[in-house]
Each structure stands twice: as structure tokens, then as C-alpha cells.
Enzyme design. Structure first.
Site, short mmCIF file in Angstrom:
data_model
loop_
_atom_site.label_atom_id
_atom_site.label_comp_id
_atom_site.label_asym_id
_atom_site.label_seq_id
_atom_site.Cartn_x
_atom_site.Cartn_y
_atom_site.Cartn_z
N GLU A 97 0.82 -1.14 -0.32
CA GLU A 97 0.40 0.01 0.14
C GLU A 97 0.79 1.53 0.04
O GLU A 97 1.36 1.33 0.46
CB GLU A 97 -0.89 0.09 1.89
CG GLU A 97 -1.81 1.46 1.84
CD GLU A 97 -2.31 1.34 2.54
OE1 GLU A 97 -3.43 -0.43 2.80
OE2 GLU A 97 -2.82 2.20 3.29
N GLN A 146 -7.82 -3.96 8.43
CA GLN A 146 -7.29 -3.09 9.65
C GLN A 146 -5.64 -3.62 10.33
O GLN A 146 -6.20 -4.66 10.48
CB GLN A 146 -8.21 -2.72 11.03
CG GLN A 146 -8.07 -1.73 11.28
CD GLN A 146 -6.84 -0.22 10.42
OE1 GLN A 146 -5.75 -0.02 9.90
NE2 GLN A 146 -8.17 0.76 10.14
N ARG A 151 -15.65 3.91 3.36
CA ARG A 151 -16.85 4.47 4.05
C ARG A 151 -16.34 6.31 3.93
O ARG A 151 -15.99 7.20 3.46
CB ARG A 151 -16.75 4.64 5.77
CG ARG A 151 -18.11 6.36 6.29
CD ARG A 151 -17.91 6.77 7.41
NE ARG A 151 -17.01 6.84 7.81
CZ ARG A 151 -16.96 6.87 9.65
NH1 ARG A 151 -17.91 6.30 10.05
NH2 ARG A 151 -15.68 6.85 10.05
N THR A 182 -4.18 4.64 -1.49
CA THR A 182 -4.73 5.57 -0.69
C THR A 182 -5.40 6.68 -1.17
O THR A 182 -5.16 7.18 -1.79
CB THR A 182 -4.92 5.92 0.81
OG1 THR A 182 -3.25 6.63 1.18
CG2 THR A 182 -3.70 4.56 1.70
N PRO A 191 1.61 11.10 -2.43
CA PRO A 191 2.97 12.13 -1.85
C PRO A 191 1.42 13.80 -1.71
O PRO A 191 0.93 13.90 -2.52
CB PRO A 191 4.15 11.70 -2.64
CG PRO A 191 3.98 10.87 -3.35
CD PRO A 191 2.28 10.78 -3.77
N LYS A 192 2.51 13.93 -0.04
CA LYS A 192 2.19 15.37 -0.13
C LYS A 192 3.11 16.73 -0.85
O LYS A 192 2.49 17.87 -1.41
CB LYS A 192 2.17 16.41 1.22
CG LYS A 192 0.93 15.42 2.37
CD LYS A 192 0.56 15.82 3.16
CE LYS A 192 -0.55 15.71 4.11
NZ LYS A 192 -0.42 13.84 4.90
N ASP A 219 -20.04 -5.27 14.13
CA ASP A 219 -19.41 -4.40 12.67
C ASP A 219 -19.13 -6.05 11.91
O ASP A 219 -19.04 -5.94 10.69
CB ASP A 219 -18.47 -4.57 13.82
CG ASP A 219 -17.59 -3.94 12.75
OD1 ASP A 219 -17.45 -3.01 12.32
OD2 ASP A 219 -16.05 -3.56 12.42
P1 FAD Z 1 -17.80 1.47 7.44
O1 FAD Z 1 -17.94 0.03 6.96
O2 FAD Z 1 -18.78 2.32 6.68
O3 FAD Z 1 -18.31 1.47 8.34
C1 FAD Z 1 -18.01 2.48 10.17
C2 FAD Z 1 -18.51 2.61 10.73
O4 FAD Z 1 -20.55 2.19 10.81
C3 FAD Z 1 -18.21 0.95 11.81
O5 FAD Z 1 -18.62 1.35 12.88
C4 FAD Z 1 -19.58 0.18 11.26
O6 FAD Z 1 -19.53 -1.13 12.49
C5 FAD Z 1 -20.75 1.25 11.50
N1 FAD Z 1 -21.44 0.72 10.05
C6 FAD Z 1 -21.07 0.87 8.51
N2 FAD Z 1 -23.02 0.42 8.17
C7 FAD Z 1 -23.81 0.14 9.22
C8 FAD Z 1 -24.93 0.92 9.59
N3 FAD Z 1 -25.60 0.45 8.01
N4 FAD Z 1 -25.73 0.88 10.29
C9 FAD Z 1 -24.83 0.81 11.35
N5 FAD Z 1 -24.03 1.15 11.90
C10 FAD Z 1 -23.07 1.15 11.06
N6 FAD Z 1 -9.46 5.73 5.14
C11 FAD Z 1 -9.11 6.55 4.09
O7 FAD Z 1 -10.39 7.89 4.19
N7 FAD Z 1 -9.01 6.71 3.17
C12 FAD Z 1 -7.71 5.71 3.09
O8 FAD Z 1 -7.47 5.54 1.64
C13 FAD Z 1 -8.06 4.35 3.54
N8 FAD Z 1 -7.32 3.43 3.38
C14 FAD Z 1 -7.84 2.29 4.47
C15 FAD Z 1 -7.48 0.88 4.03
C16 FAD Z 1 -7.91 0.20 4.66
C17 FAD Z 1 -6.82 -1.52 4.81
C18 FAD Z 1 -8.45 0.02 6.28
C19 FAD Z 1 -9.16 -1.06 6.86
C20 FAD Z 1 -9.31 1.15 6.79
C21 FAD Z 1 -8.41 2.30 5.48
N9 FAD Z 1 -9.04 3.95 5.83
C22 FAD Z 1 -8.64 4.63 5.17
C23 FAD Z 1 -9.84 4.27 7.29
C24 FAD Z 1 -11.92 4.35 7.17
O9 FAD Z 1 -12.08 4.72 5.85
C25 FAD Z 1 -12.10 4.81 8.40
O10 FAD Z 1 -11.71 3.25 9.78
C26 FAD Z 1 -13.21 4.41 8.77
O11 FAD Z 1 -13.49 5.21 10.14
C27 FAD Z 1 -14.53 3.01 8.05
O12 FAD Z 1 -14.71 2.80 7.05
P2 FAD Z 1 -15.40 1.41 6.72
O13 FAD Z 1 -15.13 1.19 4.75
O14 FAD Z 1 -14.41 0.41 7.99
O15 FAD Z 1 -16.57 2.23 6.66
#
Ligand code: FAD
Length: 305
Positions: free
Chosen positions: A16, A175, A105, A47, A20-21, A157
Site C-alpha cells: 500500500e 485493519q 466509508r 490510499t 505524496p504531499k 461490526d
Molecule cells: P463502514 O464499514 O461504513 O463502517 C463505519 C462504522 O459504521 C463502523 O463502526 C460500522 O460498524 C458502522 N456501520 C457500517 N454500516 C452500518 C449500518 N448500515 N448501520 C449502522 N452502523 C453501520 N480511510 C481513508 O479515508 N482513506 C483511505 O485510503 C483508507 N484506507 C484504508 C485501508 C484499509 C485497509 C482500512 C482497513 C481502512 C482504511 N481507511 C481509509 C480507514 C477507513 O476509512 C476508516 O476505518 C473508516 O472510519 C471506516 O471505514 P469502513 O469502510 O470500515 O466503514
């Protein structure tokens, strides 16, 4: 080729990187990618700075990944994005030959209380991408072995993860998780919940004290096992690793000792995950190739197959 097809045959291996900034960082990136590609990764993901200024650079980096000779996987978030905007951007990725995405998200920018866009969750994005683009994208989704920091419970989750699968996701990128017992518990739990998607494990190399603490605690609430805490404490830079001008006389010595112990820790973690039979190892390369190459070399990941 679909990455899930590769994962059916053997453990996938990937990196991954982030956009770069600075201009200098951007200039250095092609060389870094070239070196990383010497390890023949199955893909390199990039990302996506949710709501931030480097979103535009993501496509540029995806193209550099293609030029370096491997498959780009773009991270993509719903932060600040309308349905129309998402459709347009995803079409643009396809037009540029990028047909793998990690549907997220996204991290809420500091001070935001919602996504500021048409969708609230990653599940919505997965369903939308499938509805609009059919099977044109291979879609990965995030999985949190310790539970996402805002989830009501681990079970809730996991139900969300199942929903991502039901909406059409293909595989899971996790994660980071240093708590191996928790990881095993989660892996059993998701399988019992009917989640059959391959699990591609995210691993952050332990190279720098501040970055390690930051990654674990600034957003994710990751458990740091005693052994990792000991490595941090034994090499603590006084007054703390976050200040710009530490008064510690042995800053450089401690940084080097920390990095060596961290590399060893990372290698052991990779060995544990491989022994568990995970479907992929996804190394956060942090736009560095020397330290990352040392980890790969010493772990035997690409030679002791
Ligand atoms: P979701 O799956 O939507 O979950 C978010 C929260 O809402 C969780 O607590 C979940 O339990 C809850 N939830 C989900 N759906 C529902 C529902 N229908 N009803 C009620 N609750 C619900 N972030 C960035 O901004 N840019 C990146 O490039 C980036 N890369 C990442 C790469 C990896 C491998 C990982 C693991 C994370 C990355 N993230 C990145 C971080 C990620 O965007 C955050 O962890 C974010 O807070 C949650 O994203 P998610 O897709 O898991 O969200």
C-alpha cells in the site's frame, strides 16, 4: 486477473502506498514503485485522502503503479461525495484501466460529524458500485479484527461485514491488528457468520515510534501487545517521540535500535499470519522501499514459499 482468483490458488502479496504531499515525494515515487515491483507484488493499492487535498493525486499514483508493472487498487471513500460524483469518478477510473477498488466509508476529516455526502456507509458504496457498474470492478472492503472504533459491538461490526459481502464485495482487507488472539477469534467469528470472502491482512511495518503509536491510537484504538510496548518503552525518546527537538542525548541510537527491534517484530508477525493460512499479506509500504525490502528479504516471504 482477479485478485480473488489468485487468492484461491495461493497467498497474495501486495503493498500500500499513499499520494505524496510534496513535489519531491511525487518525483521519488516512480523509483520507489519500481523497487517495490522487484518483489513481484500481485497489486499495489493507493490510499484516498477522504475530503482532503490529495484526492486528485490518487489517479496519478494509480497510473504510476500501472507503469511500474503491477495492478493498481484504488482506495475510494464516500466522504463529501454525491452519487453523481461517485459515478463520474468510478467511470474515470475504469476509463483509465483501474478496475480494482477498496470501497470505504473513509476517515471523517477532523471536526466533521458525518460523511457530508450522499452515502453514510461503505455498504452503500458497494451496492451502488455494483448497481451502476456490474462486475466491472473487483471490490475489496475493510474489515476490523478488533471491531471498528465506533461500532456498537464486534457482532454488529461483523454483521456489517456480512452486509458488504451480500451487497457484492469480493474480499476483505483488514485493519492492522497486532493482537493475534483477537485476530484468530475474529477470523472464526466471521466464518461462523457466513462470511466466505478471502482475508487479505494489512500489516504496518514497525519502523518509527511516533508513527506506530499514531497509527494505533489516533483513530483505530488498536491493542498494542506487551512485547510491542516494551520495544517502545525500551527505546523511548525523551521527553516523548512526538516532539520536534527531543532533549534525549541518544536520539539517533534509540531510533536505530527501535527500528531493528520493530523489523524483527514485524517479521515475526508476518510468520504468524502466514502460519495461520491467511489469503493475503498486504504490507503498508509507507512509500519506503529499503526498510520494506529488508523485511521481505529477512522474512523469506518471497523465497521460502
Ligand atoms: P463502514 O464499514 O461504513 O463502517 C463505519 C462504522 O459504521 C463502523 O463502526 C460500522 O460498524 C458502522 N456501520 C457500517 N454500516 C452500518 C449500518 N448500515 N448501520 C449502522 N452502523 C453501520 N480511510 C481513508 O479515508 N482513506 C483511505 O485510503 C483508507 N484506507 C484504508 C485501508 C484499509 C485497509 C482500512 C482497513 C481502512 C482504511 N481507511 C481509509 C480507514 C477507513 O476509512 C476508516 O476505518 C473508516 O472510519 C471506516 O471505514 P469502513 O469502510 O470500515 O466503514
Amino acid at each position: 486477473m482477479k485478485l480473488t482468483e489468485i487468492m484461491k490458488q495461493r497467498m497474495a502479496f501486495s503493498f500500500e502506498v499513499f499520494p505524496p504531499k510534496t513535489d519531491k515525494g511525487m518525483e521519488n515515487l516512480p523509483g520507489t514503485l519500481e523497487h517495490l515491483c522487484e518483489w513481484k507484488p500481485d497489486y499495489i493499492s493507493c490510499t484516498y485522502g477522504a475530503g482532503g487535498s490529495n484526492v486528485g493525486k490518487n489517479m496519478e499514483v494509480c497510473k504510476l503503479i500501472q507503469d511500474a508493472g503491477t495492478t493498481p487498487v484504488t482506495h475510494f471513500t464516500v466522504i463529501g461525495n454525491t452519487k453523481e460524483g461517485i459515478k463520474e469518478q468510478l467511470q474515470n477510473y475504469l476509463d483509465n484501466g483501474v478496475d480494482h477498488m477498496l470501497a470505504l466509508r473513509g476517515d471523517l476529516p477532523f471536526g466533521w460529524t458525518g460523511t457530508g455526502g450522499d452515502f453514510k456507509y461503505a455498504t452503500d458504496l458497494v451496492a451502488f458500485a455494483r448497481k451502476e457498474f456490474g462486475d466491472k470492478f473487483e471490490i475489496a472492503v475493510a474489515g476490523s479484527p478488533e471491531g471498528h472504533i465506533t461500532c456498537r459491538s464486534l457482532d454488529a461490526d461483523i454483521a456489517v461485514l456480512k452486509q458488504k459481502q451480500d451487497n457484492g464485495a469480493d474480499y476483505i482487507m483488514t485493519q492492522l491488528c497486532w493482537d493475534m488472539e483477537q485476530f484468530k477469534y475474529w477470523l472464526d467469528a466471521i466464518r461462523q457468520a457466513g462470511i466466505t470472502m478471502p482475508v487479505d491482512v494489512g500489516i504496518m511495518p514497525i519502523l518509527d515510534q511516533a508513527a506506530t503509536i499514531n497509527m494505533a491510537l489516533s483513530r483505530n484504538g488498536c491493542v498494542m501487545p506487551r512485547e510491542l510496548c516494551e520495544i517502545i518503552s525500551q527505546n523511548w525518546i525523551f521527553p516523548n517521540p512526538f516532539v520536534k527537538d527531543p532533549f534525549d542525548a541518544d536520539v539517533e541510537g534509540k531510533k536505530a535500535a527501535f527500528k531493528e527491534a520493530g523489523i524483527e517484530y514485524t517479521i515475526n508477525q508476518i510468520a504468524e499470519y502466514r502460519a495461520m493460512g491467511v489469503d493475503g499479506i498486504h504490507l503498508y509500504a509507507l512509500n519506503k522501499y529499503k526498510d520494506v525490502s529488508e523485511i521481505i528479504e529477512r522474512s523469506g516471504m518471497r523465497t521460502m514459499v
